[in-house]
Design a protein around this motif. Structure first.
Motif, short mmCIF file in Angstrom:
data_model
loop_
_atom_site.label_atom_id
_atom_site.label_comp_id
_atom_site.label_asym_id
_atom_site.label_seq_id
_atom_site.Cartn_x
_atom_site.Cartn_y
_atom_site.Cartn_z
N ARG A 181 0.83 -1.22 0.00
CA ARG A 181 0.00 0.00 0.00
C ARG A 181 0.86 1.27 0.00
O ARG A 181 0.40 2.35 -0.34
CB ARG A 181 -0.87 0.02 1.26
CG ARG A 181 -2.03 -0.93 1.19
CD ARG A 181 -3.22 -0.26 0.53
NE ARG A 181 -4.40 -1.09 0.70
CZ ARG A 181 -4.90 -1.85 -0.28
NH1 ARG A 181 -4.34 -1.85 -1.48
NH2 ARG A 181 -5.96 -2.59 -0.06
N GLY A 182 2.09 1.15 0.44
CA GLY A 182 2.95 2.33 0.47
C GLY A 182 4.41 1.91 0.43
O GLY A 182 4.77 0.88 0.99
N VAL A 183 5.22 2.68 -0.31
CA VAL A 183 6.64 2.36 -0.42
C VAL A 183 7.45 3.60 -0.06
O VAL A 183 7.20 4.69 -0.60
CB VAL A 183 7.00 1.94 -1.86
CG1 VAL A 183 8.51 1.64 -1.95
CG2 VAL A 183 6.18 0.74 -2.28
N LYS A 229 10.81 0.71 3.40
CA LYS A 229 9.75 0.77 4.42
C LYS A 229 8.42 0.61 3.68
O LYS A 229 8.05 1.49 2.89
CB LYS A 229 9.79 2.11 5.17
CG LYS A 229 11.14 2.35 5.84
CD LYS A 229 11.15 3.67 6.59
CE LYS A 229 10.91 3.42 8.06
NZ LYS A 229 11.20 4.61 8.89
N LEU A 230 7.78 -0.49 3.96
CA LEU A 230 6.54 -0.78 3.23
C LEU A 230 5.34 -0.76 4.17
O LEU A 230 5.46 -1.06 5.36
CB LEU A 230 6.63 -2.18 2.61
CG LEU A 230 7.84 -2.47 1.73
CD1 LEU A 230 7.72 -3.89 1.14
CD2 LEU A 230 7.96 -1.44 0.60
N ASP A 248 16.86 -5.05 0.37
CA ASP A 248 16.60 -5.63 -0.96
C ASP A 248 16.53 -7.16 -0.94
O ASP A 248 15.62 -7.76 -1.48
CB ASP A 248 17.72 -5.21 -1.93
CG ASP A 248 17.32 -3.98 -2.72
OD1 ASP A 248 16.10 -3.71 -2.79
OD2 ASP A 248 18.22 -3.30 -3.25
N ARG A 249 17.55 -7.74 -0.26
CA ARG A 249 17.66 -9.20 -0.33
C ARG A 249 16.49 -9.90 0.35
O ARG A 249 16.28 -11.10 0.18
CB ARG A 249 18.98 -9.67 0.28
CG ARG A 249 19.12 -9.30 1.75
CD ARG A 249 20.42 -9.82 2.31
NE ARG A 249 20.93 -8.93 3.35
CZ ARG A 249 20.41 -8.81 4.56
NH1 ARG A 249 19.34 -9.52 4.90
NH2 ARG A 249 20.93 -7.98 5.43
N GLU A 250 15.73 -9.18 1.17
CA GLU A 250 14.60 -9.80 1.84
C GLU A 250 13.33 -9.69 1.00
O GLU A 250 12.26 -10.11 1.42
CB GLU A 250 14.37 -9.15 3.22
CG GLU A 250 15.57 -9.29 4.15
CD GLU A 250 15.44 -8.43 5.39
OE1 GLU A 250 14.52 -8.69 6.17
OE2 GLU A 250 16.24 -7.48 5.53
N LEU A 251 13.46 -9.07 -0.18
CA LEU A 251 12.29 -8.84 -1.03
C LEU A 251 12.49 -9.53 -2.37
O LEU A 251 13.62 -9.64 -2.84
CB LEU A 251 12.11 -7.34 -1.27
CG LEU A 251 11.67 -6.50 -0.06
CD1 LEU A 251 11.80 -5.03 -0.38
CD2 LEU A 251 10.24 -6.85 0.31
N PRO A 252 11.39 -9.95 -2.98
CA PRO A 252 11.49 -10.55 -4.34
C PRO A 252 11.53 -9.47 -5.39
O PRO A 252 10.63 -9.36 -6.20
CB PRO A 252 10.20 -11.38 -4.43
CG PRO A 252 9.23 -10.69 -3.51
CD PRO A 252 10.02 -10.02 -2.45
N THR A 306 6.66 -2.25 -5.54
CA THR A 306 5.88 -1.15 -6.14
C THR A 306 4.51 -1.13 -5.48
O THR A 306 4.04 -2.14 -4.96
CB THR A 306 5.68 -1.36 -7.65
OG1 THR A 306 5.11 -2.66 -7.83
CG2 THR A 306 6.97 -1.27 -8.41
N GLU A 307 3.89 0.01 -5.54
CA GLU A 307 2.58 0.14 -4.93
C GLU A 307 1.58 -0.74 -5.66
O GLU A 307 1.59 -0.80 -6.89
CB GLU A 307 2.13 1.60 -4.94
CG GLU A 307 1.44 1.98 -3.66
CD GLU A 307 1.54 3.46 -3.37
OE1 GLU A 307 0.48 4.06 -3.15
OE2 GLU A 307 2.68 4.01 -3.36
#
Lengths: 336, 526
Positions: A280-282, A290-291, A308-312, A316-317
């Protein structure tokens, strides 16, 4: 062998600055007294120093009651927020101030002053006027001055709060090393949790004149007892029981904390585990993302932070993800 | 900020005024002291004058020591503790500053004079002179030293106590060394005030034995008409005062410690400190209030000791044709008129100086504006006598002299206020199409209102109470209240004494009322 605070109270009119504080400090221990401004932590420190007299309660050191003892007979060293260096004395004379009161020999004084200035990294600056020192140097002189007479307890009142950010970071680490290497027990008052957790192994969090939680830094950081503590320590995901009705595995009886650092973000395609999550927010804080993640199945939204490495891939919103929440990520809080 | 034309213009005007009405008279005195055949040698070889110099310095030193001894404990306690009534007391401490010498003199006479309430006649004793000097200067020590320490001392004393220094040790090792520069400043001021003491001596000790140089200059000028020796003494006094001032400013610059101001509330006194503070307050109250109260009681006492009686007031109102005293009505009218004129004039000069220093390129006027403070009123009056004989019988003579004595207060009060003005406001006004003169009227003066009112109140009080210069320049028609009071004191007879008391009471009340009114309005701006 300990400093013992028993049910200390100090009221100013209707304000209960210190409202029944009981606390024990062991030998060679550094305790951080952490709390928002106005919580009474500085007043508590002044009570311990003897600069204020408590309305009730008592204070004992190694078994003897010192509640009525004036500050000059307690042998507690204090480092003030604004340094309070004597402007009419030079650096060496400032550090020797307490030694003069103890009637030390001249030569012994000189030696001790040199030793302490060495310790705080100001060797050779004995004759310098204190007005010519930078804020950080003044802070070091204040520390050396408080340590010189070998105090029973060292009290530090927001010692870094008047310094700029960079200097504060550097001095924080230095102070932490210094305090753990010295055979002195210390109480370190601060409103800055990073200072508190860097400098002390044990932390007491204070709120409205009372101790909200006392424990090792891990206990306090990872298991805050109440919603207020969780918020104060920077946890963003505190939920009321009513919000968690549709969440499997969540505590049902009271408010709860969701430790986002224990969760894992997975790609949407991964059917294996977790629940659906929508970005919902980046935002970014340095290298950290921070998401804000909405969990439609659970009916809640949470804040998530990670690299980064913890995300695929770059988030994006509106992006569909899945979030894995292990059972230990949920912690029940006291309803206060 | 760009210097502006108005500032430059005001600088020229202020300089011209100071040159004509301050520097020129002094130059005339200087010239007179040399041209009057052999006057310097005559003075230098006369042991009487050396005696006077010795006495003047001696009594000033004694007064200073006494004042410091009494005031220092008060200052230390004031800086250290908060207590109920502190603000009121701080305000009460301004009373001796603004009360005319004559009022305090008569007050002490009403207490310790031949007809004094105490039954103790100390007139013509050094003790009474010292007492009056302490009355005037006690508050200087407490306020200067106490004010200097107040911001820093409490926190530093806390630090000292955590380092093992108890109350006495901390006073010895922290408070006293810290207070030294302020103490030195206060002591120098007290010394200078007492060195040039005039009204107090003339009223309380009118005997050659206790005459100061200032009194001597007056006697030589007004009664003996020996202008040559008077000029020599005036120059000698000017040089001595100048030297002390110079040493003092040098020492100040060297000793000055900018004390950090800590944010900490002062504690309330406990135990022994409470007792000490109580005693100090009692002393201060007795010192400041008792002469004023004695004056009021004496003024309202009838012939047979009846109270309250308005017989003295009635006597003061009666014009006494034969003796040529000014009646209360005439003296009050003169005083108010002169005070209004000189306040206006002092505000104009003071503002011109301050504006020229801050906005024009007239920085040199800054120290120059302090000089009249170091010049004694009698010297100034004497200078006017020599330089402008025509001014003596002229109604403007007194207001001009008063304005000159008062304007340093105005300049001192306006300078920091002007410097504190935010220059972006002027820039903003200019960008809105306002010219320099209109900026002065619409932006700057409204912001200076409070400082102007405070300055006006001081100028007014100075003029109401001015004695030394007035006494030399006055003609019976223009007698002010202080002069009318002094005239009556000089005559034997209880009715004249009673009338003098009544006049002094009126002077005290009018001065107090004007101060209260102007300072109230000045403060309420914020």
């Amino acid at each position: 062998m300990s400093l013992h605070l028993h049910e200390l109270r100090k009221h100013y009119g209707a304000t209960r600055a210190v409202d029944g504080v009981t606390l024990e400090l062991d030998e060679r221990e550094t305790l951080a007294l952490l709390g928002p401004s106005g919580c009474g932590k500085s007043t508590l420190l002044r009570l311990v120093a003897g600069l204020e007299a408590p309305d009730a309660g008592h204070l004992s050191l190694d078994g003897s009651d010192i509640t009525q003892l004036p500050p000059q007979r307690r042998r507690f060293g204090m480092v003030f927020q604004d340094y309070a260096l004597f402007p009419h004395l030079d650096v060496g004379q400032n550090v020797a101030f307490g030694l003069v009161e103890l009637r030390w020999e001249r030569a012994a004084q000189r030696e001790r002053v040199g030793e302490l200035l060495e310790l705080v990294g100001l060797a050779g600056l004995e004759r310098r006027r204190v007005q010519q020192l930078s804020g950080g140097q003044q802070q070091r002189v204040a520390l050396a001055r408080a340590l010189a007479p070998r105090p029973e307890v060292l009290l530090l009142d927001e010692p870094l709060s008047n310094l700029d950010q960079t200097l504060r970071e550097a001095l924080k680490d230095e102070l932490s090393g210094l305090l753990s290497s010295l055979p002195v027990r210390a109480v370190y008052v601060t409103h800055d949790q990073s200072e508190a957790f860097t400098i002390a192994r044990r932390v007491a969090v204070m709120k409205s004149g009372r101790l909200a939680q006392v424990g090792t830094r891990e206990e306090v950081l990872e298991h805050p007892r109440t919603g207020w503590l969780a918020h104060f320590l920077g946890h963003r995901n505190v939920f009321e029981a009513a919000d968690l009705a549709r969440v499997p595995g969540a505590p049902q009886r009271g408010p709860a904390l969701l430790r986002s650092d224990l969760t894992r973000v997975l790609p949407a395609a991964d059917g294996g585990g977790g629940t659906d999550a929508v970005v919902r927010g980046v935002a970014r804080d340095g290298l950290r993302w921070k998401l804000r993640l909405a969990l439609p199945d659970w009916g809640i939204e949470l804040a998530w932070e990670g690299y980064d490495r913890e995300l695929p891939g770059a988030p994006t919103e509106g992006q569909q993800l899945r979030l894995h929440v292990p059972a230990e990520a949920w912690q029940e809080l006291d309803g206060a | 900020m760009r210097p502006n034309a108005l500032g430059a213009l005001l600088g020229v005007a202020a300089s011209a005024f100071l040159a004509v009405f301050f520097l020129y008279p002094l130059a005339v005195i200087l010239a007179r002291s040399f041209t009057d055949g052999g006057a310097p040698a005559q003075v230098a070889s006369n042991p009487y004058y050396w005696q006077r110099l010795g006495f003047t310095a001696g009594q000033a030193l004694l007064s200073t020591v006494l004042t410091v001894a009494l005031g220092l404990p008060g200052a230390l306690l004031f800086a250290r503790y908060d207590f109920r009534g502190k603000r009121f007391l701080n305000a009460a401490f301004t009373i001796p500053f603004v009360m005319p010498t004559v009022v305090a003199g008569i007050g002490f006479l009403a207490l310790f004079g031949p007809r004094g309430l105490s039954g103790l006649d100390l007139r013509n004793t050094l003790l009474l002179v010292l007492l009056a000097h302490v009355f005037y200067n006690y508050a200087i020590v407490v306020r200067v030293v106490g004010g200097f320490l107040e911001g820093a001392a409490p926190r530093l004393l806390e630090a000292a106590s955590t380092l093992g220094a108890g109350s006495w040790r901390a006073t010895l090792r922290v408070s006293l060394p810290l207070a030294m520069p302020a103490l030195l400043a206060a002591a120098t001021l007290v010394f200078l005030f007492c060195f040039t003491s005039f009204g107090v001596i003339l009223i309380l000790a009118p005997t050659p034995r206790l005459a100061t140089l200032e009194v001597e200059i007056y006697q030589l000028t007004a009664h003996l008409l020996e202008l040559g020796p008077a000029a020599v003494l005036a120059v000698a006094q000017l040089v001595l005062v100048g030297l002390v001032t110079l040493v003092y400013t040098r020492a100040q610059a060297r000793l000055a410690l900018a004390l950090p101001a800590y944010r900490s509330a002062l504690p309330r006194p406990r135990g022994a400190a409470r007792l000490a503070l109580g005693l100090q307050l009692l002393l201060a109250a007795a010192l400041i209030l008792s002469p004023l109260a004695a004056l009021a009681v004496g003024a309202l006492q009838g012939a047979g000791g009846s109270f309250p009686s308005f017989a003295n007031l009635a006597a003061a109102l009666r014009p006494s044709g034969v003796l040529g005293f000014a009646s209360l009505g005439l003296a009050l009218r003169n005083s108010l008129l002169f005070a209004s004129l000189s306040t206006l004039l002092a505000l104009l000069i003071g503002f011109a100086v301050a504006y020229a220093v801050v906005r024009g390129r007239w920085a040199a006027l800054d120290p120059l504006s302090l000089l009249p403070l170091a010049t004694s009123p009698v010297t100034l009056g004497f200078g006017y006598l020599l330089a402008f004989p025509a001014l003596v019988a002229h109604p403007w003579g007194i207001p001009i002299a008063h304005a000159l004595i008062a304007f340093p207060f105005v300049a001192r009060s306006l300078l920091p206020a002007l410097r504190g003005l935010d220059p972006t406001l002027n820039a903003a006004a200019a960008s809105l199409g306002t010219g320099p003169l209109r900026i002065l009227g619409r932006v700057e003066l409204p912001q200076l209102r409070s400082a102007l009112l405070t300055a006006a109140s001081f100028a007014f009080a100075v003029s109401m109470g001015e004695f030394g210069a007035t006494l030399l320049l006055v003609r019976p028609r223009y007698a002010t209240l202080p002069v009318a009071i002094y005239d009556r004191l000089g005559r034997p007879g209880p009715q004249h004494y009673g009338a003098a008391l009544a006049l002094a009471l009126v002077l005290m009340l009018v001065t107090g009322a004007v101060m209260l009114l102007l300072q109230r309005r000045g403060r309420s701006e914020f």
